[in-house]
Write a protein that holds these residues in place. Structure first.
Motif, short mmCIF file in Angstrom:
data_model
loop_
_atom_site.label_atom_id
_atom_site.label_comp_id
_atom_site.label_asym_id
_atom_site.label_seq_id
_atom_site.Cartn_x
_atom_site.Cartn_y
_atom_site.Cartn_z
N ASP A 60 0.61 -1.13 0.01
CA ASP A 60 -0.06 0.01 -0.17
C ASP A 60 0.82 1.30 -0.14
O ASP A 60 1.62 1.38 0.65
CB ASP A 60 -1.05 0.12 1.27
N LEU A 61 0.42 2.08 -0.94
CA LEU A 61 1.41 3.55 -0.72
C LEU A 61 1.06 4.31 0.38
O LEU A 61 -0.01 4.07 0.78
CB LEU A 61 0.86 4.08 -2.13
N GLN A 62 1.94 4.87 0.76
CA GLN A 62 1.78 5.68 2.02
C GLN A 62 1.97 7.07 1.69
O GLN A 62 2.57 7.67 0.67
CB GLN A 62 2.93 5.26 3.00
N VAL A 63 1.61 7.97 2.68
CA VAL A 63 1.86 9.44 2.23
C VAL A 63 3.29 9.96 2.81
O VAL A 63 3.75 11.03 2.38
CB VAL A 63 0.83 10.38 3.17
N ASN A 64 3.90 9.14 3.53
CA ASN A 64 5.30 9.39 3.86
C ASN A 64 6.30 8.19 3.25
O ASN A 64 5.78 7.04 3.04
CB ASN A 64 5.48 9.28 5.40
N GLY A 65 7.43 8.40 3.17
CA GLY A 65 8.33 7.58 2.56
C GLY A 65 9.45 8.18 1.37
O GLY A 65 9.57 9.57 1.21
N GLN A 100 7.50 -0.48 1.45
CA GLN A 100 5.99 -0.16 1.45
C GLN A 100 5.36 -0.46 0.35
O GLN A 100 4.12 -1.05 0.62
CB GLN A 100 5.88 1.27 1.76
N ALA A 101 5.64 -0.30 -1.10
CA ALA A 101 4.94 -0.70 -2.07
C ALA A 101 5.42 -0.96 -3.38
O ALA A 101 6.75 -0.36 -3.33
CB ALA A 101 3.92 0.57 -2.29
N PHE A 102 5.10 -1.66 -4.13
CA PHE A 102 5.77 -1.84 -5.54
C PHE A 102 4.47 -1.68 -6.79
O PHE A 102 3.33 -2.42 -6.37
CB PHE A 102 6.15 -3.35 -5.50
N ARG A 103 4.74 -1.52 -7.65
CA ARG A 103 3.90 -1.22 -8.93
C ARG A 103 4.69 -1.11 -10.17
O ARG A 103 5.96 -0.76 -10.21
CB ARG A 103 3.01 0.23 -8.88
N LEU A 104 4.05 -2.23 -11.04
CA LEU A 104 4.69 -2.29 -12.54
C LEU A 104 3.55 -1.55 -13.47
O LEU A 104 2.59 -1.93 -13.25
CB LEU A 104 4.99 -3.71 -12.82
N LEU A 105 4.08 -0.43 -13.89
CA LEU A 105 2.95 0.54 -14.73
C LEU A 105 3.35 0.33 -15.95
O LEU A 105 4.49 0.61 -16.58
CB LEU A 105 3.18 1.79 -14.20
N ARG A 106 2.16 -0.03 -16.76
CA ARG A 106 2.32 0.07 -18.42
C ARG A 106 1.84 1.12 -18.97
O ARG A 106 0.71 1.43 -18.71
CB ARG A 106 1.46 -1.45 -18.94
N TYR A 113 7.72 1.95 -19.49
CA TYR A 113 7.07 1.58 -18.22
C TYR A 113 7.66 2.19 -17.25
O TYR A 113 8.83 2.72 -17.31
CB TYR A 113 7.58 0.04 -18.29
N VAL A 114 6.90 2.06 -15.90
CA VAL A 114 7.62 2.54 -14.74
C VAL A 114 7.49 1.51 -13.70
O VAL A 114 6.33 0.75 -13.50
CB VAL A 114 6.76 3.90 -14.21
N VAL A 115 8.59 1.16 -13.08
CA VAL A 115 8.67 0.30 -11.91
C VAL A 115 8.74 1.24 -10.66
O VAL A 115 9.98 1.69 -10.50
CB VAL A 115 9.82 -0.69 -12.30
N LEU A 116 7.76 1.23 -9.98
CA LEU A 116 7.71 1.96 -8.79
C LEU A 116 7.89 1.26 -7.76
O LEU A 116 7.06 0.39 -7.30
CB LEU A 116 6.42 2.98 -9.04
N THR A 117 8.80 1.75 -6.79
CA THR A 117 9.12 1.12 -5.24
C THR A 117 8.91 2.31 -4.33
O THR A 117 9.52 3.38 -4.63
CB THR A 117 10.27 0.39 -5.09
N GLN A 118 8.28 2.25 -3.24
CA GLN A 118 8.23 2.99 -2.35
C GLN A 118 8.89 2.42 -1.00
O GLN A 118 8.51 1.26 -0.49
CB GLN A 118 6.81 3.44 -1.99
N TRP A 119 9.68 3.08 -0.13
CA TRP A 119 10.30 2.83 1.02
C TRP A 119 10.15 3.67 2.05
O TRP A 119 9.66 4.81 1.82
CB TRP A 119 11.98 2.77 0.70
N ALA A 120 10.13 3.06 3.28
CA ALA A 120 9.95 4.05 4.43
C ALA A 120 11.23 5.19 4.59
O ALA A 120 10.59 6.47 5.01
CB ALA A 120 10.04 3.21 5.84
N SER A 121 12.19 5.03 4.02
CA SER A 121 13.30 5.99 3.96
C SER A 121 14.32 5.87 2.94
O SER A 121 14.36 4.52 2.34
CB SER A 121 14.00 5.99 5.36
N THR A 156 14.43 8.07 -11.47
CA THR A 156 13.85 9.17 -10.91
C THR A 156 13.54 8.78 -9.51
O THR A 156 13.00 7.54 -8.99
CB THR A 156 12.92 9.86 -11.64
N SER A 157 13.85 9.50 -8.33
CA SER A 157 13.60 9.28 -6.95
C SER A 157 13.08 10.50 -6.38
O SER A 157 13.37 11.74 -6.74
CB SER A 157 14.93 9.13 -6.32
N TYR A 158 12.17 10.33 -5.36
CA TYR A 158 11.18 11.22 -4.74
C TYR A 158 11.29 11.18 -3.34
O TYR A 158 11.21 10.21 -2.84
CB TYR A 158 10.07 11.41 -5.53
N HIS A 159 11.03 12.21 -2.71
CA HIS A 159 10.79 12.22 -1.20
C HIS A 159 9.11 12.62 -1.16
O HIS A 159 8.83 13.56 -1.91
CB HIS A 159 11.36 13.16 -0.30
#
Length: 164
Positions: A60-65, A100-106, A113-121, A156-159
């Motif tokens: 699940d995507l989180q608002v923090n990370g 926290q989360a993983f998405r494979l986006l077509r 494609y976008v391979v999205l991973t979300q981490w606590a930090s 690309t990376s984001y906070h």
């Protein structure tokens, strides 16, 4: 399920939750640029956004990370092979501390494609990059990319940022 994202200035994009109170937006910053992401079944609410089909959805995507997006241009004839490789590989990333989360986006338009991973930090992501599981999942990564890659992937990376 669909995923949508757009880039712009924070001051402009922070108005979106008031304009669309039924959508859960996720705000991400990378230096001076802001990216807004959301998932849903409806029409894209962004005037100049990008639309994707969610192929794989874990966590699940989180608002923090901390979010990392691996952008991978894939030729039309290689899309099925590319997706199949992701569907069949073991998802060791999900067992890593801070995941926290993983998405494979077509992409609905285009080939990236976008391979999205979300981490606590950010340090949790760095720990993943330095892990044996990462090395196993990416073995051969220094070799020539598969023929169905149209160009070299880029990251690309984001906070995550909260809108008040």
């Amino acid at each position: 399920m669909n995923a949508y994202m757009t880039n712009g200035t924070f001051d402009f994009l922070k108005k979106l939750p008031k304009q669309h109170p039924d959508i859960s937006f996720y705000f991400m910053k990378e230096s001076a640029s802001t990216l807004v992401y959301y998932e849903g079944e409806g029409k894209n609410v962004f005037a100049s956004g990008r639309a994707y089909d969610i192929v794989i959805d874990n966590g699940d995507l989180q608002v923090n990370g901390f979010v990392v997006m691996n952008n991978i241009p894939v030729a039309d004839e290689g899309k099925a092979t590319f997706e199949d490789k992701f569907k069949q590989r073991q998802q060791d990333v999900e067992t890593m501390p801070g995941f926290q989360a993983f998405r494979l986006l077509r992409p609905k338009n285009g080939n990236t494609y976008v391979v999205l991973t979300q981490w606590a930090s950010e340090s949790d992501f760095e720990n993943w990059k330095n892990s044996d599981q990462f090395k196993q999942a990416h073995k051969g990564g220094d070799a020539k990319p598969p023929a169905y890659f149209l160009d070299r992937p880029f990251i690309t990376s984001y906070h995550m940022v909260e809108v008040e």
